[in-house]
Design an enzyme around this catalytic site. Structure first.
Site, PDB file in Angstrom:
ATOM      1  NE  ARG A 183      34.479  -5.241   0.537  1.00  0.00           N
ATOM      2  CZ  ARG A 183      34.529  -5.072  -0.523  1.00  0.00           C
ATOM      3  NH1 ARG A 183      33.938  -3.777  -1.214  1.00  0.00           N
ATOM      4  NH2 ARG A 183      35.034  -5.973  -1.368  1.00  0.00           N
ATOM      5  CD  GLU A 236      35.653 -20.346  -7.932  1.00  0.00           C
ATOM      6  OE1 GLU A 236      34.853 -20.859  -6.896  1.00  0.00           O
ATOM      7  OE2 GLU A 236      35.729 -19.414  -8.523  1.00  0.00           O
ATOM      8  CE  LYS A 257      36.776 -14.764  -2.362  1.00  0.00           C
ATOM      9  NZ  LYS A 257      37.688 -14.108  -3.169  1.00  0.00           N
TER      10      LYS A 257
HETATM   11  P1  ADP Z   1      38.139 -11.245  -4.718  1.00  0.00           P
HETATM   12  O1  ADP Z   1      37.657 -11.258  -3.520  1.00  0.00           O
HETATM   13  O2  ADP Z   1      39.573 -10.818  -4.810  1.00  0.00           O
HETATM   14  O3  ADP Z   1      37.091 -10.011  -5.401  1.00  0.00           O
HETATM   15  P2  ADP Z   1      36.778 -13.021  -6.686  1.00  0.00           P
HETATM   16  O4  ADP Z   1      36.507 -14.368  -6.092  1.00  0.00           O
HETATM   17  O5  ADP Z   1      35.518 -12.007  -6.642  1.00  0.00           O
HETATM   18  O6  ADP Z   1      38.037 -12.387  -5.699  1.00  0.00           O
HETATM   19  O7  ADP Z   1      37.474 -12.844  -7.853  1.00  0.00           O
HETATM   20  C1  ADP Z   1      38.170 -11.783  -8.382  1.00  0.00           C
HETATM   21  C2  ADP Z   1      37.913 -11.745  -9.846  1.00  0.00           C
HETATM   22  O8  ADP Z   1      38.852 -12.945 -10.451  1.00  0.00           O
HETATM   23  C3  ADP Z   1      36.811 -11.805 -10.713  1.00  0.00           C
HETATM   24  O9  ADP Z   1      36.074 -10.660 -11.062  1.00  0.00           O
HETATM   25  C4  ADP Z   1      37.262 -12.743 -11.899  1.00  0.00           C
HETATM   26  O10 ADP Z   1      37.762 -11.760 -12.800  1.00  0.00           O
HETATM   27  C5  ADP Z   1      38.271 -13.653 -11.430  1.00  0.00           C
HETATM   28  N1  ADP Z   1      37.833 -14.929 -11.180  1.00  0.00           N
HETATM   29  C6  ADP Z   1      37.638 -15.363  -9.868  1.00  0.00           C
HETATM   30  N2  ADP Z   1      37.241 -16.725  -9.985  1.00  0.00           N
HETATM   31  C7  ADP Z   1      37.130 -16.923 -11.110  1.00  0.00           C
HETATM   32  C8  ADP Z   1      36.952 -18.285 -12.088  1.00  0.00           C
HETATM   33  N3  ADP Z   1      36.481 -19.333 -11.253  1.00  0.00           N
HETATM   34  N4  ADP Z   1      36.853 -18.223 -13.469  1.00  0.00           N
HETATM   35  C9  ADP Z   1      37.266 -17.280 -13.837  1.00  0.00           C
HETATM   36  N5  ADP Z   1      37.802 -16.011 -13.269  1.00  0.00           N
HETATM   37  C10 ADP Z   1      37.470 -16.009 -12.141  1.00  0.00           C
HETATM   38  P1  ADP Z   2      35.099  -3.927  -4.593  1.00  0.00           P
HETATM   39  O1  ADP Z   2      34.839  -5.383  -4.133  1.00  0.00           O
HETATM   40  O2  ADP Z   2      34.179  -2.681  -3.597  1.00  0.00           O
HETATM   41  O3  ADP Z   2      34.719  -3.827  -5.983  1.00  0.00           O
HETATM   42  P2  ADP Z   2      37.859  -4.206  -4.293  1.00  0.00           P
HETATM   43  O4  ADP Z   2      37.922  -5.629  -4.553  1.00  0.00           O
HETATM   44  O5  ADP Z   2      38.734  -3.428  -5.329  1.00  0.00           O
HETATM   45  O6  ADP Z   2      36.545  -3.502  -4.551  1.00  0.00           O
HETATM   46  O7  ADP Z   2      38.327  -3.770  -2.806  1.00  0.00           O
HETATM   47  C1  ADP Z   2      38.266  -2.459  -2.472  1.00  0.00           C
HETATM   48  C2  ADP Z   2      39.296  -2.252  -1.490  1.00  0.00           C
HETATM   49  O8  ADP Z   2      39.177  -2.972  -0.195  1.00  0.00           O
HETATM   50  C3  ADP Z   2      40.859  -2.296  -2.011  1.00  0.00           C
HETATM   51  O9  ADP Z   2      41.603  -1.410  -1.438  1.00  0.00           O
HETATM   52  C4  ADP Z   2      41.125  -3.699  -1.562  1.00  0.00           C
HETATM   53  O10 ADP Z   2      42.496  -4.046  -1.336  1.00  0.00           O
HETATM   54  C5  ADP Z   2      40.287  -3.870  -0.157  1.00  0.00           C
HETATM   55  N1  ADP Z   2      39.922  -5.187   0.384  1.00  0.00           N
HETATM   56  C6  ADP Z   2      38.913  -5.916  -0.384  1.00  0.00           C
HETATM   57  N2  ADP Z   2      39.009  -7.073   0.299  1.00  0.00           N
HETATM   58  C7  ADP Z   2      39.741  -6.956   1.090  1.00  0.00           C
HETATM   59  C8  ADP Z   2      40.099  -8.216   2.117  1.00  0.00           C
HETATM   60  N3  ADP Z   2      39.604  -9.232   2.065  1.00  0.00           N
HETATM   61  N4  ADP Z   2      41.214  -7.839   2.992  1.00  0.00           N
HETATM   62  C9  ADP Z   2      41.942  -6.643   2.892  1.00  0.00           C
HETATM   63  N5  ADP Z   2      41.408  -5.757   2.110  1.00  0.00           N
HETATM   64  C10 ADP Z   2      40.535  -6.002   1.237  1.00  0.00           C
END
Ligand code: ADP
Ligand code: ADP
Ligand code: MG
Length: 472
Positions: free
Chosen positions: A291, A199, A115
């Site tokens: 993906r 962040e 990230k």
């Molecule tokens: P992941 O890789 O687990 O999906 P993300 O970076 O997409 O992680 O963040 C997942 C969720 O966490 C976001 O949809 C949001 O709700 C919250 N989030 C992440 N970063 C921030 C931020 N800087 N400020 C507020 N909410 C955040």
């Molecule tokens: P999406 O980003 O498709 O909305 P999720 O963040 O909920 O979905 O992730 C979908 C599935 O993939 C979940 O089972 C989650 O635990 C798995 N997953 C997502 N990112 C990772 C990662 N970086 N490592 C392992 N599992 C992951």
């Protein structure tokens, strides 16, 4: 021409990919561990190969999986989501063995999977990002100094995170100091990598993401946005397309931002650019998922484009079938992640036998499930057992259709999140399309907690459920 695909996944997404193959006249090959002997993806695929007795590790063994692809005569591999879907080594092994990887190339997966690197690439491309660290944090003191410079609240995040894990909000130095070691430990356990970054926390944002498609001829288009603001613990529960909370001008703006972001990294195949929308209507890049996503169904439903089939065509070297102006959407689609969890009991996973299952039907209803009557949900995997996607011409119509279809969907034997979604659909803020990522946490009254499980006891409670399931 791709003629046979190894599906390197399980559950509903494996079934989804097998369906795309079947419609395209492509043979499909499933893989399974002992725990998945009776799984639906094994029954639906043309061939299936056993990859070990241990429930999970077989799905993570890239060399073995690619070997099976080669020996079974596959010419391509689809990674689905989760497991190895964002593992650049799998893409590299496929390339070496002459198997087409249905996704972007290994370098882009590596860059976007980190990230911090992703943020830096986006800043260089002129895409707005929230203020934050330009590298991984060296220690808690560096974190503290940076947090004070940016201003609280801040988010501590696992650099290689996914699935909502390894993210913590910090409101003060004290919070930051106590969360720092915790996020590192979560990151090490969940992702095998301890790096963290920081962040600015956007308070009560909306999560708006854009689906993109890029081919190997340099064409990139977007398929509009999804609103994934209904989340619990940073994990999506309900996803909607298009967002009922943005204007047409905002839609065009983030669509073009997502295309610009994808072009900047030479993106190929289907991907998702995730943004946060703050209370002052600013969009910020958050991350890119390289993906297919769980919620791709809502985009398929409003555009009529089969994203998995497009992924396969792109991997086959074909040009995109659509130009940007050909892509239209109609009405609203809403997806519910049906998790085998007990909402009244701290959302504790609820494994076991589905004694009876009745799928909903009628107009505007789509089911992507990995279960059937008599299927036993194994305790080792994600708790999502089905996705319900509904469509209607209007926002009010889609809310009503969601309510009706959830009512029609009967799952006996395990607890599910269906009753919780029915409560959300009744709430006036949801019905008025006015919600942000704080919706679930700020409405505890929607969950009639009969037993509250403190976070520190959750792991022990889950082990107890697994032990009970295995008769230990
Ligand atoms: P992941 O890789 O687990 O999906 P993300 O970076 O997409 O992680 O963040 C997942 C969720 O966490 C976001 O949809 C949001 O709700 C919250 N989030 C992440 N970063 C921030 C931020 N800087 N400020 C507020 N909410 C955040
Ligand atoms: P999406 O980003 O498709 O909305 P999720 O963040 O909920 O979905 O992730 C979908 C599935 O993939 C979940 O089972 C989650 O635990 C798995 N997953 C997502 N990112 C990772 C990662 N970086 N490592 C392992 N599992 C992951
Ligand atoms: Mg995300």
């Amino acid at each position: 021409m791709i003629t046979k695909i190894l599906v390197a996944n399980r559950g509903e997404i494996a079934v989804r990919i097998v369906r795309a193959c079947s419609e395209m006249g492509i043979k499909s090959v499933a893989i399974y561990t002992d725990a998945d002997r009776h799984a639906l993806h094994v029954k639906k695929a043309d061939e299936a190969y056993h990859i070990g007795s241990e429930p999970v590790t077989g799905y993570l063994n890239a060399h073995n999986i690619v070997n099976i692809a080669v020996t079974s005569g596959c010419d391509a591999l689809h990674p689905g989501y989760g497991f190895l879907a964002e593992n650049p080594e799998l893409a590299e092994i496929c390339a070496r063995r002459d198997i087409k990887f249905i996704g972007p190339n290994a370098d882009v997966i590596r860059q976007m999977g980190d990230k911090v690197q992703a943020r830096n690439a986006m800043i260089a491309a002129g895409i707005p990002c929230v203020p934050g660290s330009d590298g991984n944090l060296a220690d808690v003191e560096e974190a503290r100094i940076l947090a004070n410079k940016i201003g609280y609240p801040v988010m501590l995040k696992a650099t290689n995170g996914g699935g909502g894990r390894g993210i913590r909000r910090c409101d003060s130095d004290k919070d930051l100091i106590s969360n720092y070691a915790r996020v590192i430990s979560e990151a090490s356990k969940a992702f095998g990598q301890p790096e963290v970054f920081l962040e600015k926390c956007v308070v009560d944002p909306r999560h708006i993401e854009v689906q993109v498609l890029g081919d190997s001829h340099g064409n990139v288009i977007h398929l509009f946005e999804r609103d994934c603001s209904i989340q619990r613990r940073n994990q999506k529960l309900i996803e909607i397309a298009p967002s009922p909370q943005i204007t047409q001008a905002q839609r065009e703006y983030i669509g073009s931002l997502a295309v610009k972001a994808s072009r900047a990294v030479g993106y190929e195949n289907a991907g998702t650019v995730e943004f946060l929308l703050d209370q002052d209507n600013n969009f910020y890049f958050m991350e890119m998922n390289t993906r297919i996503q769980v919620e791709h169904t809502v985009t398929e439903t409003i555009t009529g484009i089969d994203i998995v089939q497009e992924q396969i065509r792109i991997a086959d070297g074909l040009k995109l079938q659509y130009q940007q102006e050909d892509v239209r959407f109609r009405g609203y689609a809403m997806e519910f992640r049906i998790n085998a969890e007990d909402p009244k009991n701290g959302f504790l996973p609820s494994f076991g036998k589905i004694t009876r299952y009745y799928a909903p039907g009628g107009p505007g209803v789509r089911i992507d499930a990995a279960m059937y009557s008599g299927y036993e949900i194994p305790p080792y995997f994600d708790s999502m057992c089905a996705k319900l996607t509904v469509w209607a011409l209007t926002w009010d119509g889609v809310v009503e259709r969601g309510r009706r279809a959830l009512n029609d969907m009967l799952i006996y034997g395990v607890k599910t999140t269906i009753p919780y979604y029915q409560e959300i659909l009744k709430h006036p803020d949801f019905r008025n399309a006015n919600f942000n990522t704080g919706f679930v946490e700020s409405h505890p009254e929607l969950i009639d907690y009969t037993i509250r499980i403190p976070p520190e006891l959750r792991a022990a409670a889950i082990s107890a459920v697994i032990a009970a399931h295995e008769g230990i």
